[in-house]
Design a protein around this motif. Structure first.
Motif, short mmCIF file in Angstrom:
data_model
loop_
_atom_site.label_atom_id
_atom_site.label_comp_id
_atom_site.label_asym_id
_atom_site.label_seq_id
_atom_site.Cartn_x
_atom_site.Cartn_y
_atom_site.Cartn_z
N ALA A 106 0.82 -1.21 0.00
CA ALA A 106 0.00 0.00 0.00
C ALA A 106 0.85 1.26 0.00
CB ALA A 106 -0.92 0.00 1.23
N ALA A 107 2.04 1.18 0.59
CA ALA A 107 2.90 2.36 0.73
C ALA A 107 4.12 2.27 -0.19
CB ALA A 107 3.34 2.51 2.18
N PHE A 108 3.94 1.58 -1.34
CA PHE A 108 5.06 1.39 -2.27
C PHE A 108 5.70 2.72 -2.62
CE2 PHE A 108 6.68 1.31 -6.61
CZ PHE A 108 7.62 0.30 -6.50
N GLY A 109 7.03 2.76 -2.54
CA GLY A 109 7.76 3.94 -2.95
C GLY A 109 8.04 4.92 -1.83
N MET A 110 7.45 4.71 -0.64
CA MET A 110 7.74 5.64 0.45
C MET A 110 9.11 5.36 1.05
SD MET A 110 4.26 6.23 2.59
CE MET A 110 4.32 4.65 3.34
N ALA A 111 9.66 6.36 1.70
CA ALA A 111 11.00 6.23 2.28
C ALA A 111 10.92 5.55 3.64
CB ALA A 111 11.65 7.61 2.40
N ILE A 112 10.44 4.31 3.64
CA ILE A 112 10.32 3.51 4.85
C ILE A 112 11.28 2.34 4.74
CG2 ILE A 112 8.78 1.96 6.14
CD1 ILE A 112 6.52 3.90 5.47
N ASP A 113 12.00 2.05 5.83
CA ASP A 113 13.05 1.04 5.77
C ASP A 113 12.57 -0.35 6.17
OD1 ASP A 113 15.39 2.84 5.13
OD2 ASP A 113 14.63 3.79 6.95
N PHE A 114 11.51 -0.42 6.97
CA PHE A 114 11.03 -1.74 7.39
C PHE A 114 9.60 -1.62 7.91
CE2 PHE A 114 10.84 -5.70 9.80
CZ PHE A 114 11.56 -6.56 8.98
N PHE A 115 8.78 -2.62 7.58
CA PHE A 115 7.45 -2.73 8.15
C PHE A 115 7.44 -3.92 9.11
CE2 PHE A 115 6.26 -0.29 4.42
CZ PHE A 115 5.28 0.55 4.92
N LEU A 116 6.88 -3.72 10.29
CA LEU A 116 6.83 -4.79 11.29
C LEU A 116 5.42 -4.87 11.85
CD1 LEU A 116 8.48 -6.87 12.94
CD2 LEU A 116 8.90 -5.05 14.62
N SER A 117 4.81 -6.03 11.70
CA SER A 117 3.46 -6.23 12.23
C SER A 117 3.51 -6.30 13.75
CB SER A 117 2.86 -7.52 11.66
OG SER A 117 1.62 -7.79 12.28
N LYS A 118 2.56 -5.64 14.41
CA LYS A 118 2.51 -5.67 15.88
C LYS A 118 2.26 -7.08 16.41
CE LYS A 118 1.12 -0.87 16.67
NZ LYS A 118 0.10 0.04 17.24
N SER A 119 1.65 -7.90 15.58
CA SER A 119 1.41 -9.28 16.01
C SER A 119 2.70 -10.09 16.04
CB SER A 119 0.41 -9.96 15.08
OG SER A 119 0.91 -10.02 13.75
N ASP A 120 3.75 -9.58 15.39
CA ASP A 120 5.03 -10.29 15.35
C ASP A 120 6.07 -9.69 16.29
OD1 ASP A 120 4.07 -12.00 13.39
OD2 ASP A 120 4.69 -10.68 11.75
N LEU A 121 5.62 -8.78 17.17
CA LEU A 121 6.58 -8.12 18.07
C LEU A 121 7.20 -9.13 19.03
CD1 LEU A 121 4.80 -4.77 19.01
CD2 LEU A 121 6.86 -5.06 17.63
N SER A 122 8.50 -9.10 19.10
CA SER A 122 9.25 -9.94 20.03
C SER A 122 10.62 -9.30 20.19
CB SER A 122 9.41 -11.36 19.49
OG SER A 122 10.22 -11.35 18.32
N PRO A 123 11.34 -9.60 21.27
CA PRO A 123 12.68 -9.00 21.42
C PRO A 123 13.57 -9.24 20.21
CG PRO A 123 11.99 -10.03 23.46
CD PRO A 123 10.96 -10.40 22.44
N GLY A 124 13.61 -10.48 19.72
CA GLY A 124 14.44 -10.77 18.57
C GLY A 124 13.93 -10.10 17.31
N GLY A 125 12.60 -10.07 17.12
CA GLY A 125 12.02 -9.49 15.92
C GLY A 125 12.24 -7.99 15.82
N ILE A 126 12.05 -7.28 16.93
CA ILE A 126 12.22 -5.83 16.88
C ILE A 126 13.70 -5.46 16.77
CG2 ILE A 126 12.43 -5.27 19.36
CD1 ILE A 126 10.26 -3.10 18.80
N ASP A 127 14.57 -6.26 17.36
CA ASP A 127 16.01 -6.01 17.23
C ASP A 127 16.45 -6.20 15.78
OD1 ASP A 127 18.70 -5.58 18.45
OD2 ASP A 127 19.04 -7.60 17.67
N ARG A 128 15.98 -7.27 15.14
CA ARG A 128 16.33 -7.51 13.73
C ARG A 128 15.78 -6.41 12.84
NH1 ARG A 128 15.29 -12.85 15.28
NH2 ARG A 128 13.13 -12.71 14.55
#
Length: 365
Positions: A106-128
């Motif tokens: 949906a946000a193709f082309g925006m200057a965003i470096d990473f999308f992270l779903s809140k359902s996937d939040l974890s210490p390892g996931g957010i660090d990566r």
């Protein structure tokens, strides 16, 4: 490119992270996960609304920003341009409650470096996510700087070759056959390469540096654009019509490029005997909307979004000369101002296209 050892050292030393989240429960959850991942090494600031954003970015240079996809009535699309304009080197991670791949599309082309779903939040996931985003942002900044330097440094030598070829054409008027054809090809190729390098430089510059925003007359910007194009007569000869244009708060140098590109395209991609472009503006409570309406060849509706991609061309060089970067420059500049640009067209030749720029919060008067 940032080396893994450098990134390890940066993360170990501690990052400055800004969390932009309007849900306090989500804020505590994200902070808790960050603490579990890194202990107290990172400095984590939190703001709950976009109204605090400008002041905070002026005060602190952050390594990474965690941005909630929905922030009140605004979305990441509304805020990312402001974030990038004020902090080009800061990595941006968008936290979304929906599937991250859907948000990315949906946000193709925006200057965003990473999308992270809140359902996937974890210490390892957010660090990566943070590590990946910092590495990606570093690569993008380096690539833009490299492109800008290459374009700038090559324009001189290519210009010299072009001048030499043109001089040979003048001093050797009797040149014929294959020699004359090769010399003509050399002159033409040098001219095309100069145009491409100039467009690449403009594209790189449209993405880089701080915006120099000031109150500007759009009529003055139009005059500057026409003067730069050596087309000051197009209004008097009836090719460009302009309604009364307002004063808005923009970067005048960058917006002059926007006007230049839209004027050039309107008159170039036009098979009419009498090419026309009308520029108009409307002022609303939320800002200004500009419309550039021409009577050109039009754009097939299925191709409209593609024309804003860098290096994308609808037509071959034999039909219309161009670099495929003009509209990409317009998109970069408008979005860095927190605005939107899009096109409307039936795709029918002669009915033309209308390019619309919506600038919100520009203090239009």
């Amino acid at each position: 490119m940032i080396e893994e050892a450098q990134l390890d050292s940066l993360v170990t030393r501690g990052l400055k992270i800004l969390l932009i989240e309007d849900d306090e429960e989500d804020r505590f959850l994200i902070e808790r996960i960050l603490r579990r991942s890194t202990g107290d090494r990172h400095s984590i600031d939190w703001i709950s609304s976009s109204t605090e954003l400008s002041d905070r970015l002026r005060e602190v240079q952050y390594d990474a920003i965690l941005l909630d996809y929905y922030l009140g009535t605004k979305t990441a699309e509304d805020l990312v341009a402001e974030l990038t304009a004020q902090s080009e080197s800061t990595a941006i991670i968008v936290l979304t409650g929906k599937d991250a791949s859907g948000a990315d599309e949906a946000a193709f082309g925006m200057a965003i470096d990473f999308f992270l779903s809140k359902s996937d939040l974890s210490p390892g996931g957010i660090d990566r996510a943070i590590r990946y985003a910092i590495r990606n942002r570093d690569q993008q900044v380096r690539l833009r700087n490299f492109s800008r330097l290459v374009a700038h440094d090559l324009m001189g030598p290519v210009g010299n070759v072009k001048s030499a070829a043109e001089t040979l054409s003048l001093v050797l008027p009797s040149l014929e056959g294959d020699s004359k054809e090769l010399l003509d090809v050399l002159c033409s190729d040098c001219e095309n390469l100069m145009s491409t390098l100039s467009a690449l430089h403009d594209f790189s510059m449209s993405q880089a540096g701080q915006l120099s925003v000031e109150a500007c007359s759009l009529e003055g910007i139009l005059e500057s654009a026409l003067s730069n194009l050596n087309m000051a007569d197009v209004i008097t000869d009836g090719r460009v019509f302009s309604d009364s244009l307002p004063q808005v708060s923009v970067d005048p140098k960058l917006f002059t490029h926007v006007f230049q590109n839209l004027i050039q395209n309107a008159l170039k991609y036009n098979a009419s005997k009498e090419p026309r472009l009308r520029i108009s503006a409307t002022i609303g409570s939320t800002g200004c909307e500009l419309r550039f309406s021409d009577n050109g060849i039009g754009i097939a509706p299925s191709k409209i979004s593609a024309v804003f991609r860098p290096m994308y061309r609808l037509h071959g060089a034999s039909e219309y000369k161009g670099t495929g970067l003009g509209l990409a420059v317009c998109k970069e500049v408008v979005e860095r101002h927190g605005g939107r640009i899009w096109a409307e067209s039936s795709g029918v030749e002669g009915e033309g296209s209308t390019f619309i720029i919506r600038l919100a919060g520009t203090s239009a008067t």
